[in-house]
Design an enzyme around this catalytic site. Structure first.
Site, PDB file in Angstrom:
ATOM      1  N   TYR A 103      82.172  71.771  -8.684  1.00 41.47           N
ATOM      2  CA  TYR A 103      81.807  70.906  -7.506  1.00 41.47           C
ATOM      3  C   TYR A 103      82.762  69.689  -7.236  1.00 41.47           C
ATOM      4  O   TYR A 103      82.568  68.656  -6.723  1.00 41.47           O
ATOM      5  CB  TYR A 103      80.120  70.009  -8.232  1.00 41.47           C
ATOM      6  CG  TYR A 103      78.876  71.216  -7.540  1.00 41.47           C
ATOM      7  CD1 TYR A 103      78.343  71.247  -6.131  1.00 41.47           C
ATOM      8  CD2 TYR A 103      79.260  72.134  -8.578  1.00 41.47           C
ATOM      9  CE1 TYR A 103      77.745  72.500  -6.263  1.00 41.47           C
ATOM     10  CE2 TYR A 103      77.998  73.724  -8.189  1.00 41.47           C
ATOM     11  CZ  TYR A 103      77.351  73.336  -7.073  1.00 41.47           C
ATOM     12  OH  TYR A 103      77.014  74.026  -6.360  1.00 41.47           O
TER      13      TYR A 103
ATOM     14  N   TYR B   7      86.976  52.649  -9.024  1.00 39.31           N
ATOM     15  CA  TYR B   7      86.789  51.540  -8.739  1.00 39.31           C
ATOM     16  C   TYR B   7      87.538  50.195  -8.784  1.00 39.31           C
ATOM     17  O   TYR B   7      87.868  49.195  -8.176  1.00 39.31           O
ATOM     18  CB  TYR B   7      86.006  50.933  -9.633  1.00 39.31           C
ATOM     19  CG  TYR B   7      84.909  51.663 -10.223  1.00 39.31           C
ATOM     20  CD1 TYR B   7      83.858  51.558  -9.139  1.00 39.31           C
ATOM     21  CD2 TYR B   7      83.875  53.049 -10.877  1.00 39.31           C
ATOM     22  CE1 TYR B   7      82.399  51.200  -9.481  1.00 39.31           C
ATOM     23  CE2 TYR B   7      82.698  53.075 -10.526  1.00 39.31           C
ATOM     24  CZ  TYR B   7      81.863  52.341 -10.064  1.00 39.31           C
ATOM     25  OH  TYR B   7      80.719  52.598  -9.607  1.00 39.31           O
TER      26      TYR B   7
ATOM     27  N   HIS C 150      78.357  57.330 -18.542  1.00 44.60           N
ATOM     28  CA  HIS C 150      77.626  58.806 -18.452  1.00 44.60           C
ATOM     29  C   HIS C 150      77.472  60.020 -19.332  1.00 44.60           C
ATOM     30  O   HIS C 150      78.222  60.654 -19.289  1.00 44.60           O
ATOM     31  CB  HIS C 150      79.252  59.007 -17.705  1.00 44.60           C
ATOM     32  CG  HIS C 150      79.531  58.052 -16.767  1.00 44.60           C
ATOM     33  ND1 HIS C 150      80.996  58.169 -15.791  1.00 44.60           N
ATOM     34  CD2 HIS C 150      79.003  57.299 -15.983  1.00 44.60           C
ATOM     35  CE1 HIS C 150      80.434  57.326 -15.166  1.00 44.60           C
ATOM     36  NE2 HIS C 150      79.975  56.988 -15.201  1.00 44.60           N
TER      37      HIS C 150
ATOM     38  N   GLU D  54      76.017  61.275  -4.501  1.00 43.55           N
ATOM     39  CA  GLU D  54      75.276  62.784  -3.821  1.00 43.55           C
ATOM     40  C   GLU D  54      73.767  63.601  -4.301  1.00 43.55           C
ATOM     41  O   GLU D  54      73.692  63.832  -6.320  1.00 43.55           O
ATOM     42  CB  GLU D  54      76.831  63.569  -4.337  1.00 43.55           C
ATOM     43  CG  GLU D  54      77.297  63.993  -5.388  1.00 43.55           C
ATOM     44  CD  GLU D  54      79.235  64.499  -5.642  1.00 43.55           C
ATOM     45  OE1 GLU D  54      79.828  64.204  -4.699  1.00 43.55           O
ATOM     46  OE2 GLU D  54      78.904  65.359  -6.278  1.00 43.55           O
TER      47      GLU D  54
ATOM     48  N   GLN E  43      76.064  52.555 -21.671  1.00 44.18           N
ATOM     49  CA  GLN E  43      74.680  53.503 -21.577  1.00 44.18           C
ATOM     50  C   GLN E  43      74.495  54.618 -22.183  1.00 44.18           C
ATOM     51  O   GLN E  43      73.097  55.124 -21.014  1.00 44.18           O
ATOM     52  CB  GLN E  43      75.697  54.333 -20.129  1.00 44.18           C
ATOM     53  CG  GLN E  43      75.761  52.785 -18.912  1.00 44.18           C
ATOM     54  CD  GLN E  43      76.847  54.067 -17.910  1.00 44.18           C
ATOM     55  OE1 GLN E  43      76.325  55.427 -17.149  1.00 44.18           O
ATOM     56  NE2 GLN E  43      77.258  53.189 -17.262  1.00 44.18           N
TER      57      GLN E  43
END
Length: 374
Positions: free
Chosen positions: A252, A263, A151, A242, A86
């Site tokens: 949060y 997963y 991430h 979200e 990523q």
């Protein structure tokens, strides 16, 4: 904003919807889609004052693109990017005073001693036959550096008061999101030189002084509404994507709570079990894989002014979230037939999308304007 529905047919989605179907034709959408250009796995874009664009590509190119998309030049001065997994050359934004200081801010993933991390950098835009970013400097590095290539997050937005907000993903390591010293899994509030801003809400409690909010997972979109509210979208685990109203000092919840599960099937307690932690305003299960977020403020689509728009990767859609002050609800989902990596508002009020070039997506830039009356 809550309004009377448009007379044109719209595709309204629910939390239990499956992956997005094939794209609807223009007769079923309140906008016309015009391809502008094609790229190699683009990640983000921003507009220069003269209408030209800066576009980042995953593998490390930043392109100066004409307003009509027909010509482009590679910008020099971009540091090496670790684009595995990523990783990417990620976000790109202009300093609020770009017209006078020519500063361009960007983020990217890079390897260092002990692992990899997200980097915030800036350079001075130099125009001409060989455009480049000059005097590029590193302003901030997410910490700690860790193994893996996921991430990073790396979204950037300037607040109305000039402070810079920067997202750091938890790098698929879970617990750093709750670690008061790590910047991973956090929204950060910085000065424009990358130093922690004064008055951040958790510094007096021993947190890293850059932290504004924490307990996040992979934060891939962030923007300010005209009323000063800060909206953010993040990927949940298996389900539980979200949208959050980001409040200073609030937790949060990730990975303590989520509306999705790990997963491997391991359940995560739901947000409702921890009312002391900040719950999302909107969430999806199954996932849509949100990639980006803007608050629309333009005039071409006045019925949506103040609403949130989200690009969806696995959802292959453009999604509208209906915003009413500090409340939000699911609005519309328009299938686009491709993974949407970025959504931006153009200076003309049009919506611009970037396909990400993976899984059959072409990597195009698309311009969305109001549909003509039929």
């Amino acid at each position: 904003m809550r309004r009377i529905a448009l007379t044109l047919p719209l595709l309204v989605f629910s939390a239990c919807s499956e992956a997005a179907p094939a794209p609807a034709d223009d007769a079923a959408r309140p906008f016309t889609v015009t391809p502008i250009a094609d790229f190699d796995s683009p990640w983000a874009m921003t507009f220069l004052p003269d209408g030209r664009m800066l576009v980042t590509e995953k593998t490390g190119q930043m392109l100066l693109v004409s307003a009509d998309g027909k010509t482009r030049q590679n910008l020099g001065g971009i540091p090496p990017v670790d684009s595995a997994g990523q990783g990417a050359l990620m976000d790109v934004v202009l300093h609020p005073k770009f017209a006078s200081n020519h500063l361009v801010y960007f983020s990217y993933s890079a390897a260092g001693e002990g692992g990899k991390g997200v980097v915030l950098a800036r350079g001075t835009f130099v125009d001409g036959d060989a455009p480049r970013l000059d005097k590029v400097e590193t302003l901030f590095r997410g910490s700690p550096l860790v193994s893996g290539s996921g991430h990073y997050s790396g979204r950037i937005v300037f607040a109305p008061d000039g402070h810079l907000f920067f997202t750091n993903g938890e790098r698929q390591k879970f617990t750093p999101a709750q670690d008061p010293q790590a910047t991973l899994g956090k929204v950060l509030r910085l000065n424009d030189d990358g130093t922690p801003a004064a008055g951040n809400p958790l510094a007096a409690q021993g947190f890293n002084p850059a932290i504004w909010s924490y307990g996040h997972r992979n934060l891939l979109g962030i923007d300010f509404a005209p009323d000063g509210a800060l909206w953010e979208v993040e990927m949940g685990p298996k389900g539980g994507d979200e949208v959050n109203l980001v409040l200073p000092g609030h937790n949060y919840g990730y990975p303590l709570v989520s509306n999705g599960d790990h997963y491997d099937g391991t359940p995560i307690p739901r947000h409702a079990t921890r009312p002391d932690l900040e719950a999302p305003k909107v969430w999806w299960n199954p996932s849509i894989s949100p990639s980006s977020l803007i608050v629309y403020t333009g005039s071409l689509f006045p019925q949506w002014r103040g609403d949130v728009f989200i690009g969806a990767l696995s959802g292959k859609a453009l999604i509208r979230v209906d915003v009413d002050g500090t409340s939000a609800a699911k609005g519309d989902e328009w299938p686009m037939g491709a993974r949407i990596r970025s959504v931006r508002q153009g200076p003309d009020g049009a919506l611009y999308l970037l396909e990400d070039g993976a899984e059959g997506s072409e990597g195009r830039m698309l311009k969305l304007t109001p549909a003509r009356a039929r």
